[in-house]
Design an enzyme around this catalytic site. Sequence first.
Site, PDB file in Angstrom:
ATOM      1  CE  LYS A  99      -2.162  -0.942   3.862  1.00  0.00           C
ATOM      2  NZ  LYS A  99      -1.550  -2.244   4.215  1.00  0.00           N
ATOM      3  NE  ARG A 150       2.179  -5.273  11.342  1.00  0.00           N
ATOM      4  CZ  ARG A 150       3.056  -4.817  10.469  1.00  0.00           C
ATOM      5  NH1 ARG A 150       4.242  -5.380  10.365  1.00  0.00           N
ATOM      6  NH2 ARG A 150       2.749  -3.811   9.699  1.00  0.00           N
ATOM      7  NE  ARG A 203      -3.949  -1.758   9.919  1.00  0.00           N
ATOM      8  CZ  ARG A 203      -2.928  -0.988   9.592  1.00  0.00           C
ATOM      9  NH1 ARG A 203      -3.054   0.004   8.771  1.00  0.00           N
ATOM     10  NH2 ARG A 203      -1.742  -1.197  10.116  1.00  0.00           N
ATOM     11  NE  ARG A 256       7.463  -2.991   5.597  1.00  0.00           N
ATOM     12  CZ  ARG A 256       6.183  -2.658   5.690  1.00  0.00           C
ATOM     13  NH1 ARG A 256       5.556  -2.158   4.647  1.00  0.00           N
ATOM     14  NH2 ARG A 256       5.544  -2.871   6.797  1.00  0.00           N
ATOM     15  NE  ARG A 285       7.101  -0.418  10.313  1.00  0.00           N
ATOM     16  CZ  ARG A 285       6.045  -0.322   9.523  1.00  0.00           C
ATOM     17  NH1 ARG A 285       6.066   0.474   8.476  1.00  0.00           N
ATOM     18  NH2 ARG A 285       4.971  -1.015   9.767  1.00  0.00           N
TER      19      ARG A 285
HETATM   20  P1  ADP Z   1       1.837  -1.477   7.486  1.00  0.00           P
HETATM   21  O1  ADP Z   1       2.138  -0.345   6.553  1.00  0.00           O
HETATM   22  O2  ADP Z   1       2.931  -2.437   7.639  1.00  0.00           O
HETATM   23  O3  ADP Z   1       0.499  -2.108   7.187  1.00  0.00           O
HETATM   24  P2  ADP Z   1       1.308   0.639   9.293  1.00  0.00           P
HETATM   25  O4  ADP Z   1       2.550   1.424   9.150  1.00  0.00           O
HETATM   26  O5  ADP Z   1       0.108   1.044   8.526  1.00  0.00           O
HETATM   27  O6  ADP Z   1       1.662  -0.864   8.964  1.00  0.00           O
HETATM   28  O7  ADP Z   1       0.888   0.592  10.827  1.00  0.00           O
HETATM   29  C1  ADP Z   1       1.803   0.269  11.870  1.00  0.00           C
HETATM   30  C2  ADP Z   1       1.035   0.056  13.165  1.00  0.00           C
HETATM   31  O8  ADP Z   1       0.317   1.239  13.507  1.00  0.00           O
HETATM   32  C3  ADP Z   1      -0.040  -1.025  13.077  1.00  0.00           C
HETATM   33  O9  ADP Z   1       0.486  -2.314  13.310  1.00  0.00           O
HETATM   34  C4  ADP Z   1      -1.010  -0.583  14.164  1.00  0.00           C
HETATM   35  O10 ADP Z   1      -0.531  -0.914  15.451  1.00  0.00           O
HETATM   36  C5  ADP Z   1      -0.979   0.933  14.021  1.00  0.00           C
HETATM   37  N1  ADP Z   1      -2.015   1.418  13.077  1.00  0.00           N
HETATM   38  C6  ADP Z   1      -1.818   2.122  11.923  1.00  0.00           C
HETATM   39  N2  ADP Z   1      -2.980   2.422  11.315  1.00  0.00           N
HETATM   40  C7  ADP Z   1      -3.954   1.922  12.107  1.00  0.00           C
HETATM   41  C8  ADP Z   1      -5.384   1.885  12.031  1.00  0.00           C
HETATM   42  N3  ADP Z   1      -6.033   2.443  10.994  1.00  0.00           N
HETATM   43  N4  ADP Z   1      -6.056   1.264  13.031  1.00  0.00           N
HETATM   44  C9  ADP Z   1      -5.421   0.706  14.078  1.00  0.00           C
HETATM   45  N5  ADP Z   1      -4.087   0.690  14.211  1.00  0.00           N
HETATM   46  C10 ADP Z   1      -3.350   1.283  13.246  1.00  0.00           C
END
Ligand code: ADP
Length: 187
Positions: free
Chosen positions: A13, A166, A88, A122, A155
């Site tokens: 994404k 996740r 989410r 990553r 990360r």
């Molecule tokens: P990735 O890009 O790997 O999918 P993100 O960078 O979007 O992960 O998010 C990192 C962390 O931040 C998530 O694992 C969660 O803990 C939190 N997070 C981010 N966006 C949301 C959301 N919309 N709802 C709940 N938690 C979120």
Amino acid sequence: MKMILLGAPGAGKGTQAERLCKVLNIPTISTGNILRAAVKNGTPTGKQAEAYMKAGKLVPDEVIIGVISERLAEADCQKGFILDGVPRTIPQAEALDKMVKIDKVIDLEVSDEAIIARMSGRRVCEKCGSSYHLLYKKPAVEGVCTNCGGTLVQRKDDHPDTVKDRLRVYHEQTEPLKEYYEKQGKL
Ligand code: ADP
Ligand code: ZN
């Protein structure tokens, strides 16, 4: 264009959002990046979010809804935006529907196996949040952000056990959003 990118963590994404926002000339809004900055700066939001993020769990809906409503109120979002990593959960999607009218939702489909393989390679920029991959998206200079010169790091939540957690959370809580937006004719 007001659009959402859906997909599992590691589906790409962030990478697609970076490309699309240049073409469409609208900002990308990543709740992951906003929350990481909040944690780093020790803001009240950061303090609420930190433990959930480290554990690979979702940050509570109220916190996310607050973050996103504040961000969407800013001037640069008025003609459009790309949401990366939000909504989410169904309650987040419902709250978002009350704030703005979403035009399109794009779902990036990638298998769990491919995601686990990708995540281990990553790396992200400590400073600006740009993402890279040891095999598929190398920076010009190893370990250095091509965008801003910052240091590239792995990360904590990209470690394999956290990735599996996740993915489970994704299948349980986020995947139902496909049906939610399909019913609205936006997927
Ligand atoms: P990735 O890009 O790997 O999918 P993100 O960078 O979007 O992960 O998010 C990192 C962390 O931040 C998530 O694992 C969660 O803990 C939190 N997070 C981010 N966006 C949301 C959301 N919309 N709802 C709940 N938690 C979120
Ligand atoms: Zn950078």
